[in-house]
Design a protein around this motif. Structure first.
Motif, PDB file in Angstrom:
ATOM      1  N   ASP A  78       0.841  -1.193   0.000  1.00 12.93           N
ATOM      2  CA  ASP A  78       0.000   0.000   0.000  1.00 12.93           C
ATOM      3  C   ASP A  78       0.878   1.245   0.000  1.00 12.93           C
ATOM      4  OD1 ASP A  78      -2.337  -1.554   0.180  1.00 12.93           O
ATOM      5  OD2 ASP A  78      -2.169  -1.645   2.375  1.00 12.93           O
ATOM      6  N   TYR A  79       0.338   2.332  -0.534  1.00 13.23           N
ATOM      7  CA  TYR A  79       1.105   3.571  -0.651  1.00 13.23           C
ATOM      8  C   TYR A  79       1.737   3.980   0.683  1.00 13.23           C
ATOM      9  CZ  TYR A  79       2.373   8.347  -1.821  1.00 13.23           C
ATOM     10  OH  TYR A  79       3.080   9.508  -2.016  1.00 13.23           O
ATOM     11  N   ALA A  80       0.972   3.863   1.755  1.00 16.74           N
ATOM     12  CA  ALA A  80       1.453   4.301   3.070  1.00 16.74           C
ATOM     13  C   ALA A  80       2.541   3.384   3.636  1.00 16.74           C
ATOM     14  CB  ALA A  80       0.284   4.398   4.049  1.00 16.74           C
ATOM     15  N   GLU A  81       2.777   2.239   2.974  1.00 13.55           N
ATOM     16  CA  GLU A  81       3.794   1.289   3.453  1.00 13.55           C
ATOM     17  C   GLU A  81       5.033   1.264   2.559  1.00 13.55           C
ATOM     18  OE1 GLU A  81       1.749  -2.402   3.227  1.00 13.55           O
ATOM     19  OE2 GLU A  81       0.535  -2.029   4.996  1.00 13.55           O
ATOM     20  N   LEU A  82       5.022   2.001   1.455  1.00 13.69           N
ATOM     21  CA  LEU A  82       6.113   1.916   0.489  1.00 13.69           C
ATOM     22  C   LEU A  82       7.437   2.375   1.085  1.00 13.69           C
ATOM     23  CD1 LEU A  82       4.447   3.236  -2.788  1.00 13.69           C
ATOM     24  CD2 LEU A  82       4.834   0.859  -2.086  1.00 13.69           C
ATOM     25  N   ARG A  83       8.449   1.555   0.856  1.00 11.18           N
ATOM     26  CA  ARG A  83       9.826   1.879   1.244  1.00 11.18           C
ATOM     27  C   ARG A  83      10.723   1.467   0.097  1.00 11.18           C
ATOM     28  NH1 ARG A  83      11.264  -1.709   5.729  1.00 11.18           N
ATOM     29  NH2 ARG A  83       9.667  -3.034   4.834  1.00 11.18           N
ATOM     30  N   GLY A  84      11.804   2.171  -0.067  1.00  8.15           N
ATOM     31  CA  GLY A  84      12.714   1.784  -1.124  1.00  8.15           C
ATOM     32  C   GLY A  84      14.043   2.502  -1.059  1.00  8.15           C
ATOM     33  N   VAL A  85      15.002   1.892  -1.751  1.00 11.36           N
ATOM     34  CA  VAL A  85      16.327   2.477  -1.925  1.00 11.36           C
ATOM     35  C   VAL A  85      16.678   2.333  -3.402  1.00 11.36           C
ATOM     36  CG1 VAL A  85      18.786   2.270  -1.369  1.00 11.36           C
ATOM     37  CG2 VAL A  85      17.067   1.963   0.443  1.00 11.36           C
ATOM     38  N   LEU A  86      17.080   3.427  -4.007  1.00  9.52           N
ATOM     39  CA  LEU A  86      17.512   3.445  -5.393  1.00  9.52           C
ATOM     40  C   LEU A  86      18.980   3.855  -5.406  1.00  9.52           C
ATOM     41  CD1 LEU A  86      17.073   3.390  -8.457  1.00  9.52           C
ATOM     42  CD2 LEU A  86      16.094   5.690  -8.279  1.00  9.52           C
ATOM     43  N   VAL A  87      19.821   2.945  -5.877  1.00 13.65           N
ATOM     44  CA  VAL A  87      21.254   3.195  -5.936  1.00 13.65           C
ATOM     45  C   VAL A  87      21.643   3.380  -7.401  1.00 13.65           C
ATOM     46  CG1 VAL A  87      23.563   2.263  -5.471  1.00 13.65           C
ATOM     47  CG2 VAL A  87      21.677   1.814  -3.860  1.00 13.65           C
ATOM     48  N   TYR A  88      22.161   4.555  -7.710  1.00 12.64           N
ATOM     49  CA  TYR A  88      22.761   4.807  -9.016  1.00 12.64           C
ATOM     50  C   TYR A  88      24.247   4.559  -8.854  1.00 12.64           C
ATOM     51  CZ  TYR A  88      18.499   7.435 -10.076  1.00 12.64           C
ATOM     52  OH  TYR A  88      17.196   7.810 -10.280  1.00 12.64           O
ATOM     53  N   GLY A  89      24.879   3.966  -9.853  1.00 12.50           N
ATOM     54  CA  GLY A  89      26.299   3.737  -9.702  1.00 12.50           C
ATOM     55  C   GLY A  89      26.948   3.137 -10.918  1.00 12.50           C
ATOM     56  N   LYS A  90      28.145   2.653 -10.664  1.00 14.31           N
ATOM     57  CA  LYS A  90      28.972   2.041 -11.699  1.00 14.31           C
ATOM     58  C   LYS A  90      29.264   0.612 -11.250  1.00 14.31           C
ATOM     59  CE  LYS A  90      33.093   3.285 -14.217  1.00 14.31           C
ATOM     60  NZ  LYS A  90      34.256   4.177 -14.226  1.00 14.31           N
ATOM     61  N   ALA A  91      28.931  -0.359 -12.098  1.00  9.53           N
ATOM     62  CA  ALA A  91      29.186  -1.771 -11.781  1.00  9.53           C
ATOM     63  C   ALA A  91      30.626  -2.099 -12.151  1.00  9.53           C
ATOM     64  CB  ALA A  91      28.221  -2.667 -12.529  1.00  9.53           C
ATOM     65  N   GLU A  92      31.398  -2.486 -11.154  1.00 15.33           N
ATOM     66  CA  GLU A  92      32.799  -2.843 -11.377  1.00 15.33           C
ATOM     67  C   GLU A  92      32.927  -4.356 -11.360  1.00 15.33           C
ATOM     68  OE1 GLU A  92      34.912  -0.755  -8.315  1.00 15.33           O
ATOM     69  OE2 GLU A  92      34.482   1.196  -9.218  1.00 15.33           O
ATOM     70  N   ARG A  93      33.458  -4.897 -12.438  1.00 18.07           N
ATOM     71  CA  ARG A  93      33.607  -6.346 -12.541  1.00 18.07           C
ATOM     72  C   ARG A  93      34.674  -6.836 -11.572  1.00 18.07           C
ATOM     73  NH1 ARG A  93      33.568  -9.927 -18.013  1.00 18.07           N
ATOM     74  NH2 ARG A  93      34.231 -11.883 -17.107  1.00 18.07           N
ATOM     75  N   ILE A  94      34.362  -7.931 -10.894  1.00 16.19           N
ATOM     76  CA  ILE A  94      35.309  -8.565  -9.986  1.00 16.19           C
ATOM     77  C   ILE A  94      36.107  -9.577 -10.793  1.00 16.19           C
ATOM     78  CG2 ILE A  94      35.525 -10.050  -7.955  1.00 16.19           C
ATOM     79  CD1 ILE A  94      32.840  -8.786  -6.981  1.00 16.19           C
ATOM     80  N   GLU A  95      37.396  -9.415 -10.816  1.00 10.83           N
ATOM     81  CA  GLU A  95      38.253 -10.283 -11.629  1.00 10.83           C
ATOM     82  C   GLU A  95      38.743 -11.512 -10.866  1.00 10.83           C
ATOM     83  OE1 GLU A  95      38.495  -9.915 -14.812  1.00 10.83           O
ATOM     84  OE2 GLU A  95      37.616  -7.914 -14.916  1.00 10.83           O
ATOM     85  N   ASP A  96      38.968 -11.364  -9.559  1.00 15.76           N
ATOM     86  CA  ASP A  96      39.504 -12.457  -8.752  1.00 15.76           C
ATOM     87  C   ASP A  96      38.472 -13.571  -8.616  1.00 15.76           C
ATOM     88  OD1 ASP A  96      41.529 -13.529  -6.736  1.00 15.76           O
ATOM     89  OD2 ASP A  96      39.695 -13.391  -5.515  1.00 15.76           O
ATOM     90  N   ARG A  97      38.822 -14.791  -9.045  1.00 16.16           N
ATOM     91  CA  ARG A  97      37.879 -15.918  -9.061  1.00 16.16           C
ATOM     92  C   ARG A  97      37.366 -16.254  -7.662  1.00 16.16           C
ATOM     93  NH1 ARG A  97      34.553 -16.308 -12.457  1.00 16.16           N
ATOM     94  NH2 ARG A  97      33.445 -18.179 -12.104  1.00 16.16           N
ATOM     95  N   ASP A  98      38.231 -16.222  -6.648  1.00 18.59           N
ATOM     96  CA  ASP A  98      37.781 -16.500  -5.284  1.00 18.59           C
ATOM     97  C   ASP A  98      36.775 -15.455  -4.816  1.00 18.59           C
ATOM     98  OD1 ASP A  98      39.340 -18.793  -5.099  1.00 18.59           O
ATOM     99  OD2 ASP A  98      41.019 -17.749  -4.141  1.00 18.59           O
ATOM    100  N   HIS A  99      36.974 -14.211  -5.221  1.00 16.55           N
ATOM    101  CA  HIS A  99      36.047 -13.139  -4.863  1.00 16.55           C
ATOM    102  C   HIS A  99      34.697 -13.351  -5.563  1.00 16.55           C
ATOM    103  CE1 HIS A  99      35.674  -8.506  -4.068  1.00 16.55           C
ATOM    104  NE2 HIS A  99      34.670  -9.182  -3.562  1.00 16.55           N
TER     105      HIS A  99
END
Length: 150
Positions: A78-99
């Motif tokens: 419901d409108y009175a219950e709406l919550r949210g987070v919008l993150v704008y950003g840059k996706a950085e690829r993780i190269e390390d296989r263990d990571h």
């Protein structure tokens, strides 16, 4: 105080909200400039949104060309219950296989709470052979909690 400021979450509330959710809407940019929007399970890597996907997925191809993303995590019916987070950003690829596998484990744990890590590890190592991972470096964070309007 204006209404926008009244409904904004504090940094701690944003962190708690992101820690408590499992899915987000991820927007990347297609070659023709249109948005590519998908639902993704995600984890957190040092407080930043992290996700993994297949190396040949459209979102991966989009991110290799243009790393800009929008990530929406929302709750409430419901409108009175709406919550949210919008993150704008840059996706950085993780190269390390263990990571990459660590991101996979974080996501698997969030998707299936209570399942033994050894079972999850078998799945993550198997599916992880064809996956890549990203961490989102935020450039802007917008939040709202409509429960504050009452």
């Amino acid at each position: 105080m204006n209404q926008r400021a009244r409904i904004a979450m504090s940094d701690d509330e944003v962190t708690a909200f992101l820690e408590g959710a499992k899915k987000l809407q991820l927007a990347t940019i297609n070659p023709d400039g249109t948005p590519h929007l998908v639902t993704m399970f995600y984890g957190l890597d040092e407080g930043r949104i992290a996700f993994w996907t297949y190396a040949k997925a459209q979102k991966t191809r989009n991110l290799e060309r243009d790393p800009r993303v929008s990530c929406l995590v929302e709750a409430g019916d419901d409108y009175a219950e709406l919550r949210g987070v919008l993150v704008y950003g840059k996706a950085e690829r993780i190269e390390d296989r263990d990571h990459v596998l660590a991101v996979g484990m974080e996501i698997a744990r969030r998707m299936t709470p209570g399942v033994d890590d050894e079972l999850l590890r078998t799945y993550v190592e198997h599916t992880g052979r064809k996956r890549v991972a990203y961490v989102v470096e935020p450039t802007k964070v917008v939040s709202w909690d409509h429960r504050r309007l009452t």
